[in-house]
Structures are given as structure tokens and as C-alpha cells.
Design a protein around this motif. Structure first.
Motif, PDB file in Angstrom:
ATOM      1  N   ALA A 175       1.785 -31.484 -53.493  1.00 53.25           N
ATOM      2  CA  ALA A 175       2.343 -30.221 -53.972  1.00 53.25           C
ATOM      3  C   ALA A 175       3.265 -30.556 -55.151  1.00 53.25           C
ATOM      4  O   ALA A 175       3.755 -31.690 -55.258  1.00 53.25           O
ATOM      5  N   ALA A 176       3.523 -29.597 -56.036  1.00 52.67           N
ATOM      6  CA  ALA A 176       4.292 -29.930 -57.235  1.00 52.67           C
ATOM      7  C   ALA A 176       5.185 -28.779 -57.683  1.00 52.67           C
ATOM      8  O   ALA A 176       4.752 -27.622 -57.727  1.00 52.67           O
ATOM      9  N   TRP A 177       6.429 -29.137 -58.003  1.00 53.37           N
ATOM     10  CA  TRP A 177       7.402 -28.225 -58.616  1.00 53.37           C
ATOM     11  C   TRP A 177       7.735 -28.817 -59.973  1.00 53.37           C
ATOM     12  O   TRP A 177       8.169 -29.971 -60.054  1.00 53.37           O
ATOM     13  N   ILE A 178       7.500 -28.048 -61.025  1.00 55.05           N
ATOM     14  CA  ILE A 178       7.584 -28.585 -62.385  1.00 55.05           C
ATOM     15  C   ILE A 178       8.421 -27.656 -63.249  1.00 55.05           C
ATOM     16  O   ILE A 178       8.188 -26.441 -63.283  1.00 55.05           O
ATOM     17  N   THR A 179       9.403 -28.223 -63.937  1.00 53.27           N
ATOM     18  CA  THR A 179      10.198 -27.440 -64.880  1.00 53.27           C
ATOM     19  C   THR A 179      10.122 -28.071 -66.268  1.00 53.27           C
ATOM     20  O   THR A 179      10.098 -29.301 -66.412  1.00 53.27           O
ATOM     21  N   ILE A 180      10.017 -27.213 -67.273  1.00 49.88           N
ATOM     22  CA  ILE A 180       9.988 -27.643 -68.676  1.00 49.88           C
ATOM     23  C   ILE A 180      10.857 -26.664 -69.464  1.00 49.88           C
ATOM     24  O   ILE A 180      10.811 -25.456 -69.222  1.00 49.88           O
ATOM     25  N   GLY A 181      11.645 -27.179 -70.386  1.00 47.67           N
ATOM     26  CA  GLY A 181      12.454 -26.320 -71.237  1.00 47.67           C
ATOM     27  C   GLY A 181      11.629 -25.712 -72.360  1.00 47.67           C
ATOM     28  O   GLY A 181      10.759 -26.379 -72.929  1.00 47.67           O
ATOM     29  N   THR A 182      11.905 -24.463 -72.683  1.00 48.44           N
ATOM     30  CA  THR A 182      11.182 -23.810 -73.774  1.00 48.44           C
ATOM     31  C   THR A 182      11.295 -24.619 -75.065  1.00 48.44           C
ATOM     32  O   THR A 182      10.336 -24.734 -75.832  1.00 48.44           O
ATOM     33  N   GLN A 183      12.461 -25.223 -75.289  1.00 52.09           N
ATOM     34  CA  GLN A 183      12.681 -25.973 -76.528  1.00 52.09           C
ATOM     35  C   GLN A 183      12.045 -27.366 -76.518  1.00 52.09           C
ATOM     36  O   GLN A 183      12.037 -28.042 -77.543  1.00 52.09           O
ATOM     37  N   GLU A 184      11.506 -27.781 -75.379  1.00 55.81           N
ATOM     38  CA  GLU A 184      10.830 -29.082 -75.311  1.00 55.81           C
ATOM     39  C   GLU A 184       9.341 -28.922 -74.999  1.00 55.81           C
ATOM     40  O   GLU A 184       8.638 -29.908 -74.757  1.00 55.81           O
ATOM     41  N   LEU A 185       8.850 -27.686 -75.011  1.00 55.11           N
ATOM     42  CA  LEU A 185       7.435 -27.460 -74.728  1.00 55.11           C
ATOM     43  C   LEU A 185       6.596 -28.179 -75.778  1.00 55.11           C
ATOM     44  O   LEU A 185       6.747 -27.953 -76.975  1.00 55.11           O
ATOM     45  N   GLU A 186       5.747 -29.058 -75.309  1.00 51.55           N
ATOM     46  CA  GLU A 186       4.817 -29.760 -76.202  1.00 51.55           C
ATOM     47  C   GLU A 186       3.572 -30.077 -75.390  1.00 51.55           C
ATOM     48  O   GLU A 186       3.603 -30.050 -74.153  1.00 51.55           O
ATOM     49  N   GLN A 230       9.998 -22.397 -66.289  1.00 54.72           N
ATOM     50  CA  GLN A 230      10.285 -22.643 -67.708  1.00 54.72           C
ATOM     51  C   GLN A 230      11.687 -22.153 -68.031  1.00 54.72           C
ATOM     52  O   GLN A 230      11.932 -20.952 -68.125  1.00 54.72           O
ATOM     53  N   HIS A 231      12.611 -23.099 -68.168  1.00 52.80           N
ATOM     54  CA  HIS A 231      13.994 -22.732 -68.479  1.00 52.80           C
ATOM     55  C   HIS A 231      14.167 -22.625 -69.991  1.00 52.80           C
ATOM     56  O   HIS A 231      13.326 -23.108 -70.758  1.00 52.80           O
ATOM     57  N   PRO A 232      15.245 -22.006 -70.481  1.00 49.77           N
ATOM     58  CA  PRO A 232      15.348 -21.700 -71.908  1.00 49.77           C
ATOM     59  C   PRO A 232      15.823 -22.850 -72.789  1.00 49.77           C
ATOM     60  O   PRO A 232      15.808 -22.727 -74.018  1.00 49.77           O
ATOM     61  N   ASP A 233      16.211 -23.975 -72.191  1.00 48.95           N
ATOM     62  CA  ASP A 233      16.869 -25.028 -72.965  1.00 48.95           C
ATOM     63  C   ASP A 233      15.893 -26.114 -73.406  1.00 48.95           C
ATOM     64  O   ASP A 233      14.689 -25.930 -73.369  1.00 48.95           O
ATOM     65  N   GLY A 234      16.458 -27.249 -73.811  1.00 49.15           N
ATOM     66  CA  GLY A 234      15.655 -28.378 -74.262  1.00 49.15           C
ATOM     67  C   GLY A 234      15.446 -29.386 -73.144  1.00 49.15           C
ATOM     68  O   GLY A 234      15.201 -29.020 -71.997  1.00 49.15           O
ATOM     69  N   HIS A 235      15.588 -30.669 -73.485  1.00 47.43           N
ATOM     70  CA  HIS A 235      15.246 -31.756 -72.564  1.00 47.43           C
ATOM     71  C   HIS A 235      16.437 -32.054 -71.654  1.00 47.43           C
ATOM     72  O   HIS A 235      17.172 -33.028 -71.841  1.00 47.43           O
ATOM     73  N   ILE A 236      16.619 -31.183 -70.645  1.00 46.64           N
ATOM     74  CA  ILE A 236      17.704 -31.344 -69.678  1.00 46.64           C
ATOM     75  C   ILE A 236      17.174 -31.028 -68.283  1.00 46.64           C
ATOM     76  O   ILE A 236      16.120 -30.406 -68.138  1.00 46.64           O
ATOM     77  N   TRP A 237      17.911 -31.464 -67.269  1.00 52.53           N
ATOM     78  CA  TRP A 237      17.660 -31.016 -65.896  1.00 52.53           C
ATOM     79  C   TRP A 237      18.395 -29.697 -65.731  1.00 52.53           C
ATOM     80  O   TRP A 237      19.617 -29.648 -65.876  1.00 52.53           O
ATOM     81  N   PRO A 238      17.699 -28.590 -65.460  1.00 52.43           N
ATOM     82  CA  PRO A 238      18.356 -27.277 -65.486  1.00 52.43           C
ATOM     83  C   PRO A 238      19.320 -27.091 -64.313  1.00 52.43           C
ATOM     84  O   PRO A 238      19.220 -27.769 -63.286  1.00 52.43           O
TER      85      PRO A 238
END
Length: 255
Positions: A175-186, A230-238
Motif C-alpha cells: 500500500a502507498a501514501w505519497i505526497t509531492i509539493g506542487t512546486q516540485e512536481l516533475e 499534493q501540498h502547495p509547497d516545494g521539496h519539504i515534508w509537509p
């Protein structure tokens, strides 16, 4: 007929492991991890186990904190054994090294986790059906390796991660929980998310789930939910990450 969780040898005759730093030699290297036991730990109860992996360039100190958004110790203190891992030279994949050295490094780290988990299962009472791996950046990327290459990692929870493994080598679907910042989406981070979503046979559509801004993919195999936040920031742990990580893992723990 209901059966209880698979319990480790440590539930029978485990000597216990001391709180704090543990060191050992492996492949001529000195390795270490930090153990944080839940309050009220006894070997009479099989406990979930959470591996926590720092980002590249980090150390055990990244997750071994008692305040702020990385305070997984506080989140887990009543519920799970926490093992904070540390990479060779602080890097789960050293981007300064030639790419042809990376597969060997991955194998060395897999050996490290085999030893760490063997120590835990021998001396602590572990619920072997509830072993999890979480991490940020390179540590999340290597949590993906553990979820893919080990058959006993029930779920992963990761932030800002990319694929470090050969997809053909996967023997397991976590199972997987995945977060990515909008500013680091690539593309590389989206590929990581989509790989685990597709591995769990989910569809590409999703519904909102707790906490906001998370979504749960539709039609996943019942044992392997996949959530994307998808959190609004960059490369951070939200700031919501640590609580959401455990809420996701906890739903998978059979008592």
C-alpha cells in the motif's frame, strides 16, 4: 476463523533492545540506527514497526526529533516501534557517484535493512504483518525500494521521491501514501506515484480523503490502497505528513 498477526521470535524469547543508538559492522562498514520504543512496550504485545529514512545528505537526526512537522516520535509513541535508519555516507543513492555503482549500493542497503529487521524481530515483539517504511526525498525513494524488493513491507509513506529500483525486480506490492509539493512536481516524481498506483491496480481517478489535500485512488486492490497528497509547497515534508503517515499505516494493522 480469525487468526492473529504473525508475531516475531522476539515475542517468545526476545531479550529486548535498548532505546537509542545501535551500531554493527556490515561489509566492512560501521552502520547504525536509532531505536525508539513505544511507551509501555512489553514483549507480550506484537507491535507495528515503522522504518524512517532521512533524505540524501541527512542522518538519523532528521527524524529523531521531538517537535515540529518531523516529530514522528510523538506520533508513534503509543502505537509502534520506530527504527530510524541511516544510509552509507548519508546518501541512499549518491548522485556524485558514477551511475554504474548505484545498483551495488542499493544491494548493500538492502543487506543493511535485512540486518536491522533481523535484530528487531529477534529481540523485540514485532507484528510482522505490520512493518512499514516511510521517508522523505531519497529516504522515500529508498522506501520504494523496500516496498518493491522486500515482501514484508506492508506499506510505504513517502514525500518528494523518485524510482531507485528496476521495476522488473519488484516482488511485492505495498500500500502507498505519497505526497509531492506542487512546486516540485516533475515527471520523475509523478512516475514514482503512478508506478505504485498502477502496481496496486488502481484507476487514475481519485476521491478526496482525510486529511486535506489528500485523495484516495479508485478501484485499488483491497489490500493495497494508494493515497496521493499534493501540498502547495516545494521539496519539504509537509506539516500534515507525519500524522497522515501513521493514520494511513494504522488502518492496515490487524489487531
Amino acid at each position: 476463523i480469525t487468526t492473529g498477526p504473525t508475531t516475531s521470535q522476539g515475542c517468545i524469547d526476545g531479550q529486548g533492545l535498548a532505546e537509542g543508538e545501535h551500531t554493527f559492522r556490515l561489509e566492512d562498514l560501521s552502520r547504525r540506527y536509532i531505536l525508539r520504543l513505544p511507551l509501555g512496550y512489553t514483549k507480550d504485545t506484537p507491535w507495528p514497526l515503522v522504518l524512517a529514512l532521512h533524505g540524501n545528505g541527512g542522518s538519523v537526526s532528521y527524524w529523531d526529533v521531538t517537535s515540529g512537522e518531523r516529530n514522528i516520535r510523538g506520533v508513534l509513541e503509543d502505537d509502534a516501534i520506530l527504527i530510524i535508519a541511516e544510509a552509507i555516507g548519508g546518501n541512499w543513492r549518491d548522485y556524485e557517484m558514477p551511475a554504474d555503482t548505484w545498483p551495488a549500493r542499493i544491494e548493500s542497503e538492502l543487506l543493511y535493512f535485512e540486518e536491522v529487521l533481523s535484530q528487531a524481530k529477534a529481540d523485540l515483539c514485532v507484528n510482522e504483518d505490520a512493518m512499514f517504511s516511510m521517508g522523505f526525498s531519497g529516504g522515500g525513494s529508498f522506501s520504494g525500494v523496500l516496498g518493491c524488493r522486500r515482501n514484508d513491507i506492508r506499506a510505504i509513506a513517502v514525500g518528494g521521491s523518485v524510482i531507485y529500483f528496476d521495476e522488473a525486480d519488484c516482488i511485492h506490492t505495498p500500500a502507498a501514501w505519497i505526497t509531492i509539493g506542487t512546486q516540485e512536481l516533475e515527471p520523475a516524481r509523478e512516475e514514482f506515484r503512478d508506478f505504485f498506483r498502477d502496481l496496486a491496480e488502481c484507476s487514475a481517478t481519485a476521491m478526496p480523503t482525510e486529511p486535506s489535500p489528500c485523495t484516495a485512488y479508485d478501484a485499488c486492490a483491497s489490500e493495497t490502497p494508494v493515497h496521493y497528497c499534493q501540498h502547495p509547497d516545494g521539496h519539504i515534508w509537509p506539516d500534515f505528513g507525519s500524522e497522515a503517515m501513521w493514520a494511513f499505516f494504522a488502518q492496515l494493522v490487524e489487531r
